[in-house]
Design a protein around this motif. Sequence first.
Motif, PDB file in Angstrom:
ATOM      1  N   GLU A  34      15.281  -8.353 -21.897  1.00 30.04           N
ATOM      2  CA  GLU A  34      15.683  -7.425 -22.869  1.00 30.04           C
ATOM      3  C   GLU A  34      16.765  -6.641 -22.557  1.00 30.04           C
ATOM      4  OE1 GLU A  34      13.418  -3.901 -25.689  1.00 30.04           O
ATOM      5  OE2 GLU A  34      12.296  -5.612 -24.433  1.00 30.04           O
ATOM      6  N   GLY A  36      19.862  -3.709 -23.978  1.00 32.01           N
ATOM      7  CA  GLY A  36      20.501  -2.917 -25.397  1.00 32.01           C
ATOM      8  C   GLY A  36      21.621  -1.986 -24.749  1.00 32.01           C
ATOM      9  N   ILE A 224      16.867 -14.969 -33.804  1.00 27.64           N
ATOM     10  CA  ILE A 224      18.279 -15.080 -34.166  1.00 27.64           C
ATOM     11  C   ILE A 224      18.597 -16.808 -34.175  1.00 27.64           C
ATOM     12  CG2 ILE A 224      20.592 -14.974 -33.608  1.00 27.64           C
ATOM     13  CD1 ILE A 224      19.854 -12.117 -32.657  1.00 27.64           C
ATOM     14  N   GLN A 229      16.323 -13.222 -29.920  1.00 27.49           N
ATOM     15  CA  GLN A 229      15.599 -12.501 -31.008  1.00 27.49           C
ATOM     16  C   GLN A 229      16.086 -11.178 -30.901  1.00 27.49           C
ATOM     17  OE1 GLN A 229      11.133 -13.422 -31.103  1.00 27.49           O
ATOM     18  NE2 GLN A 229      11.569 -13.749 -28.938  1.00 27.49           N
ATOM     19  N   MET A 230      16.132 -10.324 -31.848  1.00 28.16           N
ATOM     20  CA  MET A 230      16.470  -9.078 -32.137  1.00 28.16           C
ATOM     21  C   MET A 230      15.204  -8.307 -32.089  1.00 28.16           C
ATOM     22  SD  MET A 230      18.813  -7.065 -34.856  1.00 28.16           S
ATOM     23  CE  MET A 230      20.465  -7.891 -33.879  1.00 28.16           C
ATOM     24  N   LEU A 255      16.828  -0.723 -30.263  1.00 27.32           N
ATOM     25  CA  LEU A 255      17.241  -1.695 -31.022  1.00 27.32           C
ATOM     26  C   LEU A 255      17.934  -2.713 -29.753  1.00 27.32           C
ATOM     27  CD1 LEU A 255      17.420  -3.929 -33.758  1.00 27.32           C
ATOM     28  CD2 LEU A 255      19.875  -2.338 -33.794  1.00 27.32           C
ATOM     29  N   THR A 256      17.394  -3.742 -29.317  1.00 24.66           N
ATOM     30  CA  THR A 256      17.662  -4.697 -28.256  1.00 24.66           C
ATOM     31  C   THR A 256      17.692  -6.123 -28.454  1.00 24.66           C
ATOM     32  OG1 THR A 256      15.323  -4.597 -27.285  1.00 24.66           O
ATOM     33  CG2 THR A 256      17.009  -2.923 -26.513  1.00 24.66           C
ATOM     34  N   LEU A 257      18.445  -6.915 -27.715  1.00 22.23           N
ATOM     35  CA  LEU A 257      18.299  -8.301 -27.808  1.00 22.23           C
ATOM     36  C   LEU A 257      17.444  -8.761 -26.768  1.00 22.23           C
ATOM     37  CD1 LEU A 257      22.106  -9.107 -28.164  1.00 22.23           C
ATOM     38  CD2 LEU A 257      20.333  -9.224 -30.009  1.00 22.23           C
TER      39      LEU A 257
END
Length: 261
Positions: A34, A36, A224, A229-230, A255-257
Amino acid sequence: MKLRLLSLCVIAATSTHSFAEEAKEKKTWDVTSEVGAIVTSGNTSTTTLKGGIKAKHHLENWNNEYKLSGIYKEDEIENEAGEREKERTNEKYSASAQGNYKLNEDHSHLFVYGSYDSDYFGAYRNEAVFSVGYGLRLFNSDNMYLNAEVGPGVKRFEYQEDSSELDDSGNSLAGESENEVIGVAKLDYNWQVSENARFTQLLSMEYGDTNTKTVSESALLTKINGSLQMKFAYNITHNSDVSEEKKNTDTETSLTLVYSF
């Protein structure tokens, strides 16, 4: 040095190597990373980095989980001379490992857990926890489940260097370390809202005579593509007993990927 942990998270998250998806077959390793970042300039200048790695290892008798995470933030402020300069306003790193030994009953286990937190601006400078206990799945359906864990443990924590806390004799506890026996409890809720969306709620508590720490994470993950995923998350950390210059509750919205491989 201070960004080494976050750099590892970023490297893992942006790796282009992927594995073929195994349809409906449980993998031995399940790894997600993860990351961000927020960088602003102009009238306001800030830098925020957040990263983490989580690995689950599925064995015949054990399910093990390892976590590594970190957050770093800098803000531009005006000093006493009227000059603008960057100042670190948040820096925290966490590492944990848990081993779950499967019992004969469905969805029940014995666990061994250990964690270490380093927080430069939190209620305590360092915290280390070791605990054992029992876990059980309280509810299970096709698209959701609820797990619970409870057990005893021990905790070692260090007060911040600027802490105003005093011991029973009136001596300053700034920079001092203490140990105490604690009770731990955790609820883990997971809801597969749709094929592309999942909601998770994690609530954990460490109960002790000196302090009771409660942590909540509410997160919504949206797919995604097959591996990316977001994640939108809201975290709350509450400490029942803190020094006068600290607040009992810290919150974090991110808010991360999230990349799975």
